[in-house]
Design an enzyme around this catalytic site. Structure first.
Site, PDB file in Angstrom:
ATOM      1  N   TYR A 153      34.000 -28.718   1.754  1.00 23.09           N
ATOM      2  CA  TYR A 153      33.632 -29.259   0.451  1.00 23.09           C
ATOM      3  C   TYR A 153      34.476 -30.468   0.044  1.00 23.09           C
ATOM      4  O   TYR A 153      34.259 -31.037  -1.026  1.00 23.09           O
ATOM      5  CB  TYR A 153      33.733 -28.164  -0.610  1.00 23.09           C
ATOM      6  CG  TYR A 153      32.576 -27.192  -0.560  1.00 23.09           C
ATOM      7  CD1 TYR A 153      32.313 -26.474   0.589  1.00 23.09           C
ATOM      8  CD2 TYR A 153      31.757 -26.999  -1.651  1.00 23.09           C
ATOM      9  CE1 TYR A 153      31.261 -25.584   0.659  1.00 23.09           C
ATOM     10  CE2 TYR A 153      30.692 -26.102  -1.598  1.00 23.09           C
ATOM     11  CZ  TYR A 153      30.454 -25.401  -0.437  1.00 23.09           C
ATOM     12  OH  TYR A 153      29.396 -24.523  -0.379  1.00 23.09           O
ATOM     13  N   LYS A 168      36.033 -16.993  10.407  1.00 24.86           N
ATOM     14  CA  LYS A 168      35.377 -17.177  11.701  1.00 24.86           C
ATOM     15  C   LYS A 168      36.424 -17.687  12.695  1.00 24.86           C
ATOM     16  O   LYS A 168      36.227 -18.672  13.423  1.00 24.86           O
ATOM     17  CB  LYS A 168      34.200 -18.155  11.578  1.00 24.86           C
ATOM     18  CG  LYS A 168      33.279 -18.178  12.792  1.00 24.86           C
ATOM     19  CD  LYS A 168      32.502 -16.888  13.000  1.00 24.86           C
ATOM     20  CE  LYS A 168      31.513 -17.039  14.160  1.00 24.86           C
ATOM     21  NZ  LYS A 168      30.841 -15.768  14.495  1.00 24.86           N
ATOM     22  N   ASP A 199      29.765 -13.677   9.898  1.00 26.98           N
ATOM     23  CA  ASP A 199      28.418 -13.208  10.220  1.00 26.98           C
ATOM     24  C   ASP A 199      28.333 -11.689  10.097  1.00 26.98           C
ATOM     25  O   ASP A 199      27.329 -11.142   9.619  1.00 26.98           O
ATOM     26  CB  ASP A 199      27.974 -13.677  11.606  1.00 26.98           C
ATOM     27  CG  ASP A 199      29.068 -13.594  12.657  1.00 26.98           C
ATOM     28  OD1 ASP A 199      30.224 -13.326  12.304  1.00 26.98           O
ATOM     29  OD2 ASP A 199      28.758 -13.802  13.842  1.00 26.98           O
ATOM     30  N   ASP A 209      30.849 -19.316  -0.829  1.00 33.86           N
ATOM     31  CA  ASP A 209      29.674 -19.827  -1.536  1.00 33.86           C
ATOM     32  C   ASP A 209      28.414 -19.102  -1.068  1.00 33.86           C
ATOM     33  O   ASP A 209      27.605 -18.620  -1.868  1.00 33.86           O
ATOM     34  CB  ASP A 209      29.559 -21.332  -1.287  1.00 33.86           C
ATOM     35  CG  ASP A 209      28.566 -22.009  -2.215  1.00 33.86           C
ATOM     36  OD1 ASP A 209      27.999 -21.335  -3.088  1.00 33.86           O
ATOM     37  OD2 ASP A 209      28.357 -23.231  -2.068  1.00 33.86           O
ATOM     38  N   ASP A 254      26.167 -15.860  -3.148  1.00 32.07           N
ATOM     39  CA  ASP A 254      24.745 -15.930  -3.495  1.00 32.07           C
ATOM     40  C   ASP A 254      23.970 -14.787  -2.855  1.00 32.07           C
ATOM     41  O   ASP A 254      23.016 -14.259  -3.448  1.00 32.07           O
ATOM     42  CB  ASP A 254      24.164 -17.277  -3.054  1.00 32.07           C
ATOM     43  CG  ASP A 254      24.421 -18.382  -4.067  1.00 32.07           C
ATOM     44  OD1 ASP A 254      25.184 -18.137  -5.018  1.00 32.07           O
ATOM     45  OD2 ASP A 254      23.868 -19.486  -3.902  1.00 32.07           O
TER      46      ASP A 254
END
Length: 329
Positions: free
Chosen positions: A122, A168, A201, A225, A229
């Site tokens: 970001y 990750k 994941d 983020d 959601d």
């Protein structure tokens, strides 16, 4: 107590003023300062976050930021105003709770996602020669340590028991590996917390399968983020999804939904996310937990009474819903 009110674009202009009206029922002496930001502001002033808005936000310390529209393609000079505001105000931790609300989503959910808020992809540092595009992912020890401290402190303060670190590092051992290692070092200072870690994941799969199994998730910016959601789907959707961007000198209450131009101006937008975001501001910034609980309970009572906006299967408009919340207060 002062609040900088940035309604933004679309339905932000409807839900934010109404939510502030409810807040003023609890805080009659609250001073509000209205400021502009968003896509319409960019088209009018050439900047999505004017200097006057940033100054007002800094002066107030507390901000509510409504939804903003964004162009579907790159526009020279346009930067996301909320991303810029978070960074300018040093709001390093994004708090995204998902709770079971009456008549909304799934039962038995009470999880909190704490997302690092200032770096990762970001930072927006990209380059392209037309054939190859590159984006820089930046993870620092300082930012990772700061957000991990916030996550652990919040978990302990709220009586939570488990912290899950999401990363990750098997693919990105230097960047995500640094985030994971620093988070583990910080969490070791909180022996009352059970600490585990999940590849992002795997976290997405498990979150989709059994959101009730999670307590606190700590993640870098991008993963947080996306996962927040996903979690919102189990809490009734983005219309009820609240968040708070928390820093040392400022906090930004931010309903998660978009500007929803398809329903803007119709008076039917759901104000629950804005109301619950303001409740988070009361609890975590102004240190008014009793008032925060009153506001949250009034929202729950209104939903339990069957008063809901169309996105939740009801027929109430934005103003009518907030009127009902005020009556419940």
């Amino acid at each position: 107590m002062k609040l900088c009110v940035i309604s933004g674009d679309g339905i932000g202009r409807e839900v934010v003023p109404q939510a502030v009206r409810v807040l003023q029922t609890l805080l009659p002496a609250l001073q509000t300062v209205t400021a502009e930001a968003g896509w319409d502001t960019f088209r009018q002033q050439g900047t999505a976050l004017p200097a006057a808005t940033l100054a007002a936000a800094r002066d107030c310390g507390a901000v509510i930021f409504g939804a903003v529209s964004s162009p579907a393609h790159k526009v020279a000079g346009y930067r996301s105003p909320i991303v810029q505001l978070r960074r300018e105000l040093g709001c390093h931790a994004n708090l995204r709770p998902t709770l079971s609300l009456p008549g909304c989503g799934s039962a038995g959910i009470d999880l909190l996602i704490v997302r690092e808020n200032t770096e990762d992809l970001y930072i927006g540092e990209e380059q392209s020669d037309g054939d190859t595009a590159t984006a820089i992912k930046r993870i620092t020890r300082a930012a990772s340590q700061r957000v991990a401290q916030s996550a652990c402190q919040l978990a302990v303060a709220e009586g939570r028991q488990r912290l899950s670190i999401v990363h990750k590092a098997n693919i990105l051992p230097l960047t995500d590996g640094l985030f994971r290692d620093v988070a583990r070092q910080v969490a070791a200072e909180y022996p009352q917390l059970q600490v585990d870690e999940l590849l992002v994941d795997t976290a997405a799969l498990k979150l989709a399968q059994a959101p009730q199994a999670f307590d606190v998730l700590l993640a870098p910016n991008l993963y947080g983020d996306i996962l927040s959601d996903l979690a919102a789907a189990f809490g009734g959707g983005l219309g009820v999804a609240a968040s708070l961007n928390l820093g040392a000198t400022a906090a930004i209450a931010e309903p998660v939904h978009g500007s929803a131009p398809d329903i803007a101006g119709q008076g039917i937008a759901n104000p629950v996310a804005s109301l619950l975001s303001l409740a988070m501001l009361l609890r975590h910034w102004w240190q008014r937990p009793t008032l925060a609980a009153r506001l949250e309970q009034a929202v729950r009572a209104t939903l339990a009474a069957g008063i809901r906006t169309p996105d939740l299967g009801g027929a109430a408009g934005t103003v009518a819903f907030c009127d009902a919340v005020i009556a419940a207060l």
